[in-house]
Design a protein around this motif. Structure first.
Motif, short mmCIF file in Angstrom:
data_model
loop_
_atom_site.label_atom_id
_atom_site.label_comp_id
_atom_site.label_asym_id
_atom_site.label_seq_id
_atom_site.Cartn_x
_atom_site.Cartn_y
_atom_site.Cartn_z
N MET A 72 0.67 -1.23 0.11
CA MET A 72 -0.16 0.15 -0.01
C MET A 72 0.81 1.36 -0.16
O MET A 72 1.51 1.56 0.65
N ALA A 73 0.79 1.97 -1.05
CA ALA A 73 1.57 3.24 -1.12
C ALA A 73 0.65 4.62 -1.18
O ALA A 73 -0.36 4.78 -1.90
N PHE A 74 1.06 5.26 -0.40
CA PHE A 74 2.32 5.55 0.58
C PHE A 74 1.86 6.22 1.84
O PHE A 74 0.58 7.05 1.90
N ILE A 75 2.47 5.97 2.80
CA ILE A 75 2.34 6.90 4.09
C ILE A 75 3.36 7.79 4.33
O ILE A 75 4.48 7.67 4.08
N PRO A 116 1.89 -1.98 4.45
CA PRO A 116 1.91 -0.66 4.20
C PRO A 116 3.43 -0.11 3.98
O PRO A 116 4.41 -0.56 4.50
N SER A 117 3.37 0.91 2.99
CA SER A 117 4.89 1.35 2.63
C SER A 117 4.90 2.94 2.76
O SER A 117 4.04 3.79 2.53
N PHE A 118 6.15 3.51 3.83
CA PHE A 118 6.40 4.79 4.09
C PHE A 118 7.32 5.15 3.22
O PHE A 118 8.15 4.47 2.62
N GLY A 119 7.17 6.63 2.61
CA GLY A 119 7.89 7.13 1.63
C GLY A 119 7.30 7.41 0.52
O GLY A 119 6.13 7.84 0.14
N ASP A 157 7.25 -1.46 4.79
CA ASP A 157 8.16 -1.11 3.55
C ASP A 157 8.67 0.36 3.57
O ASP A 157 7.65 1.26 4.00
N MET A 158 9.68 0.56 3.56
CA MET A 158 10.61 1.86 3.67
C MET A 158 10.90 2.25 2.14
O MET A 158 11.85 1.66 1.51
#
Length: 587
Positions: A72-75, A116-119, A157-158
């Motif tokens: 999931m993109a993005f936080i 969940p993916s950060f950045g 995920d980063m």
């Protein structure tokens, strides 16, 4: 990777509670009991990125595409200086069950999960990646913990690129925060994995990406998976995207060996992941990942035991914008909807070391025979985890005039089978991809064999029946409706009719073996709307046009190490019949 263009503009700062011993995790509106039993990710998982900002339902598209797992993109934060995580940096999309919670529950009920993916590029470029934006390690860790407990996930995920690769303070804060969260998860018996998604060269990480992992090692931060964005090389060169994926990931594996010298080869491969961009990427046609590239990458990823297979992004997995590069809603190339998802979906297998898993490989992987001759290969299976189970074997892809036989058709993992390919005198010259697939329960793995039938059409620079004056299709192969016709023609008395309909492009193909590492020109006369002429395989190039009468189309390409290519011509969905005549390949 491409990112949402609009961010919120209001600064919001997270109030952080820090105990005398350090971080207080598990507090805040999104927190749940730390012992909630999140499900670990499979050992090998296909998890394409999902663009979370456009209103699509993750659960609906997961079901339609067959992609059970989604990244999931993005936080990111809403503005520089903020420590509060939001979906897409939008304050109207908080980290809360009301945002995607029902979708995630539905996805899990079907046997999948989310990462969940950060950045992402927009956050990394604009200073709203949370470790760049927030100066407090404890607050960053609290944000990670909030996402984990709110959605009960077992992997974060980063996605770190652009300016974030140069922010040494942010890199250090991020890894320190991850380490705090990992300690918290371990103390509470909660499964947690961390993946890094990083840009790449064709030979592995650049120094900036490698520095991110070196900092993680120095902080005692565990990195479980390193995903490389095997696209957007930005080097001005033409690319064989499948081959460049292999060299990039192989280079990464060697870099990881230096960082983690105690790990085995299998463990190092198991730390790597691939992210493709189906079709024409945002750099342009020189970096086009084709439908022919997908099975090559899939087979290689399976054979090496990679951890993660992904692409940007699920919403691109259709051919709805012919010739358009870098679109977030379509690939820009001719393809069936969900082609890439359904090609990669079987990659998901295994839930950990105890899973009964296996591999399939062929030795040798290729052969050249004359019509009327035969060749054999050994199908090798091996136990990759757990115990040996029965593997049922099937073979597909053999063209007319080639008989493919497996003996036996069922083995216990660790055993072998014999593949025999017998060609008849009438077998059409060309190069063919024949696939052996193993099935055991819900797991499926495959290996490919390249069969070249020599003779006219199998030699360098030779296209057989390019003027269609034989009056028959052979050795061309067409989708239903493809035929040789007497009108309209460009030269002589016959031409090719390609039957593009509402449900198919009408593609016609011919396989060739050309000289390796050689430049060729494919040309011909084509008539019709959205007519595509091109090659794929050991070279990838195409051209397209629309004309009411015959018009010359040509495209130049350079072969790789094998010279095995497939020439193709097709129309487009619902755009009517395409005609072609006097096609040739010349060096």
């Amino acid at each position: 990777m491409r990112r949402p263009r609009t961010l919120g503009a209001v600064l919001s700062v997270l109030a952080t509670t820090v105990a005398s011993a350090g971080l207080v995790l598990g507090s805040g509106a999104g927190a749940q009991a730390a012992a909630t039993a999140a499900t670990p990710m499979p050992a090998h998982v296909f998890a394409p990125y999902f663009e979370s900002w456009n209103g699509d339902s993750p659960a609906a598209l997961s079901q339609q595409s067959g992609a059970k797992y989604l990244t999931m993109a993005f936080i990111q934060t809403e503005a520089r200086g903020s420590c509060t995580p939001y979906w897409n940096g939008d304050s109207s999309q908080p980290i809360a069950p009301s945002e995607f919670g029902a979708d995630f529950t539905t996805i899990r009920s079907r046997g999948g999960d989310v990462i969940p993916s950060f950045g992402g590029y927009t956050a990394d470029n604009g200073g709203t990646e949370i470790a760049d934006s927030c100066s407090s390690v404890d607050s960053i860790a609290a944000a990670y913990e909030k996402v984990i407990t709110t959605y009960d996930v077992s992997r974060l995920d980063m996605d770190i690129e652009d300016n974030s690769l140069e922010n040494s303070a942010g890199i250090d804060r991020r890894n320190k925060a991850i380490k705090k969260v990992q300690d918290w998860a371990a103390a509470n018996g909660r499964p947690l994995q961390i993946s890094y998604t990083l840009p790449t060269t064709t030979s592995g990480l650049a120094d900036s990406g490698l520095a991110v992992l070196e900092n993680a090692v120095s902080n005692g931060t565990q990195v479980d998976v390193v995903n490389l964005m095997t696209f957007d090389y930005y080097d001005g060169a033409s690319h064989n995207m499948a081959q460049d994926t292999k060299t990039a990931i192989s280079g990464l594996k060697d870099q990881l060996a230096d960082l983690y010298p105690s790990k085995t080869e299998a463990q190092l491969w198991g730390m790597t992941g691939i992210i493709e961009m189906p079709g024409i990427d945002d750099y342009g046609p020189a970096e086009t990942f084709t439908t022919a590239d997908a099975p090559v990458v899939y087979d290689w990823a399976v054979s090496k035991g990679l951890s993660t297979l992904s692409f940007w992004a699920l919403q691109r997995d259709n051919g709805g914008c012919p010739g358009t590069g870098g679109n977030d809603t379509c690939s820009g190339i001719p393809q069936d909807t969900w082609y890439f998802s359904r090609t990669f979906a079987p990659f998901t297998s295994g839930s950990g070391p105890a899973t009964d898993d296996y591999s399939v490989a062929l030795s040798p992987g290729s052969a050249t025979v004359a019509p009327g001759e035969s060749t054999t290969a050994t199908v090798n299976t091996a136990v990759t985890s757990g115990s040996a189970k029965t593997v049922d074997l099937t073979v597909s892809g053999a063209p007319a005039g080639v008989k493919a036989v497996l003996d036996p058709t069922s083995v216990t993992a660790g055993g072998t089978s014999k593949l025999t390919l017998a060609t008849s005198e009438s077998a059409a010259p060309g190069t063919y991809r024949i696939t052996v697939t193993g099935a055991s329960g819900t797991l499926g793995h495959a290996a490919a064999f390249t069969l070249t039938v020599s003779g006219p059409g199998g030699g360098t620079g030779s296209l057989v029946n390019g003027d269609f004056e034989s009056g028959a299709l052979n050795p061309w192969t067409c989708q239903p409706g493809g035929a040789v016709v007497s009108t309209p023609v460009h030269g002589g008395s016959h031409a090719l009719s390609v039957a593009a309909t509402a449900s198919q492009t009408g593609e016609c193909t011919q396989a060739l073996t050309l000289a390796p590492n050689t430049t060729y020109t494919l040309s011909g006369w084509v008539q019709g709307s959205y007519s595509y002429l091109g090659v794929r395989g050991d070279a990838s190039a195409d051209t397209w046009g629309s004309s009411n009468g015959y018009a010359k189309q040509s495209v130049t390409f350079t072969t790789g190490s094998t010279g095995a290519v497939t020439v193709y011509l097709h129309g487009w969905f619902g755009q009517g019949t395409v005609y072609a005549d006097d096609l040739s390949v010349t060096s």
